[in-house]
Design an enzyme around this catalytic site. Structure first.
Site, PDB file in Angstrom:
ATOM      1  N   CYS A  32       0.780  -1.151  -0.568  1.00  0.00           N
ATOM      2  CA  CYS A  32       0.161   0.075   0.157  1.00  0.00           C
ATOM      3  C   CYS A  32       0.602   1.624   0.143  1.00  0.00           C
ATOM      4  O   CYS A  32       1.667   1.383   1.050  1.00  0.00           O
ATOM      5  CB  CYS A  32      -0.927   0.122   0.888  1.00  0.00           C
ATOM      6  SG  CYS A  32      -2.032   1.315   1.291  1.00  0.00           S
ATOM      7  N   ASN A 134       0.501  -8.100 -11.576  1.00  0.00           N
ATOM      8  CA  ASN A 134       0.028  -6.845 -11.183  1.00  0.00           C
ATOM      9  C   ASN A 134       0.325  -5.849 -11.774  1.00  0.00           C
ATOM     10  O   ASN A 134       1.137  -5.126 -11.270  1.00  0.00           O
ATOM     11  CB  ASN A 134      -1.113  -6.820  -9.862  1.00  0.00           C
ATOM     12  CG  ASN A 134      -1.795  -5.388  -9.630  1.00  0.00           C
ATOM     13  OD1 ASN A 134      -1.931  -4.540  -8.779  1.00  0.00           O
ATOM     14  ND2 ASN A 134      -2.985  -6.023 -10.190  1.00  0.00           N
ATOM     15  N   ARG A 159      -7.038  -2.025 -10.842  1.00  0.00           N
ATOM     16  CA  ARG A 159      -7.772  -0.971 -10.100  1.00  0.00           C
ATOM     17  C   ARG A 159      -8.923  -0.922 -12.098  1.00  0.00           C
ATOM     18  O   ARG A 159      -9.942   0.214 -12.117  1.00  0.00           O
ATOM     19  CB  ARG A 159      -7.481   0.334 -10.382  1.00  0.00           C
ATOM     20  CG  ARG A 159      -6.541   0.582  -9.433  1.00  0.00           C
ATOM     21  CD  ARG A 159      -5.818   1.857  -9.868  1.00  0.00           C
ATOM     22  NE  ARG A 159      -4.823   1.781  -9.781  1.00  0.00           N
ATOM     23  CZ  ARG A 159      -3.884   2.620 -11.188  1.00  0.00           C
ATOM     24  NH1 ARG A 159      -4.715   3.866 -11.483  1.00  0.00           N
ATOM     25  NH2 ARG A 159      -2.888   1.866 -12.053  1.00  0.00           N
TER      26      ARG A 159
END
Length: 181
Positions: A32, A134, A159
């Site tokens: 994150c 990813n 996303r």
């Protein structure tokens, strides 16, 4: 998914989650980039402190034992001068993680620029556990290209699903038929 910098307490939290919700797996978020998470020494901030990252990963893995798999998500590094994902993947594998998801950008990139699939591929070849790539997957063709051009065990759509929630159906159809819905 858990984040934090105290392996023992995170291990306790993971055990409570297992008892409460019976998840299929526990994922530790070392990726994150959000300031409020990084400021509390969570998420991608641990990419700068590999001994602490190892302590957190092994603390959770040991606390859970074989109840459910423990996985981790990382970014390729803190910034372009500090790309350390291959080293981090070895640490995570040695700490008991059973799979690793890698976002192909650094923390400093946030969600800008292009995902670096070369580093993701290098990581997938460096460890024996599954690596899921990813970044920049917006179609079935993107997904197929990454599966063909890299050694990843899987590809994660992130996303793009927020703007196109049917991307999963479209990607599955593309992989099966080669046709765009």
């Amino acid at each position: 998914q858990l984040f934090g910098a105290d392996g023992e307490r995170m291990g306790e939290a993971a055990k409570k989650i297992i008892d409460w919700k019976r998840p299929d797996f526990i994922d530790i978020n070392f990726g994150c980039p959000v300031n409020k998470v990084v400021a509390k020494n969570g998420g991608s901030s641990l990419l700068k402190d590999c001994p602490l990252l190892a302590d957190v990963a092994s603390g959770v893995a040991k606390a859970i034992g074989d109840q459910v798999p423990v996985t981790a998500k990382i970014r390729i590094g803190w910034d372009l001068e500090n790309i350390n994902a291959p080293e981090v993947c070895h640490i995570l594998e040695d700490s008991g993680m059973q799979a690793i998801s890698i976002h192909g950008r650094t923390r400093s990139q946030g969600y800008g620029g292009d995902a670096n699939w070369e580093v993701i591929d290098e990581c997938s070849r460096a460890v024996s556990i599954p690596v899921i790539g990813n970044g920049d997957i917006a179609s079935g063709a993107d997904l197929q290209r990454r599966k063909e051009e890299t050694n990843v065990s899987g590809v994660m759509i992130g996303r793009a699903a927020m703007q196109n929630p049917w991307i999963f159906r479209e990607a599955k159809h593309y992989l099966q038929t080669g046709e765009v819905l």
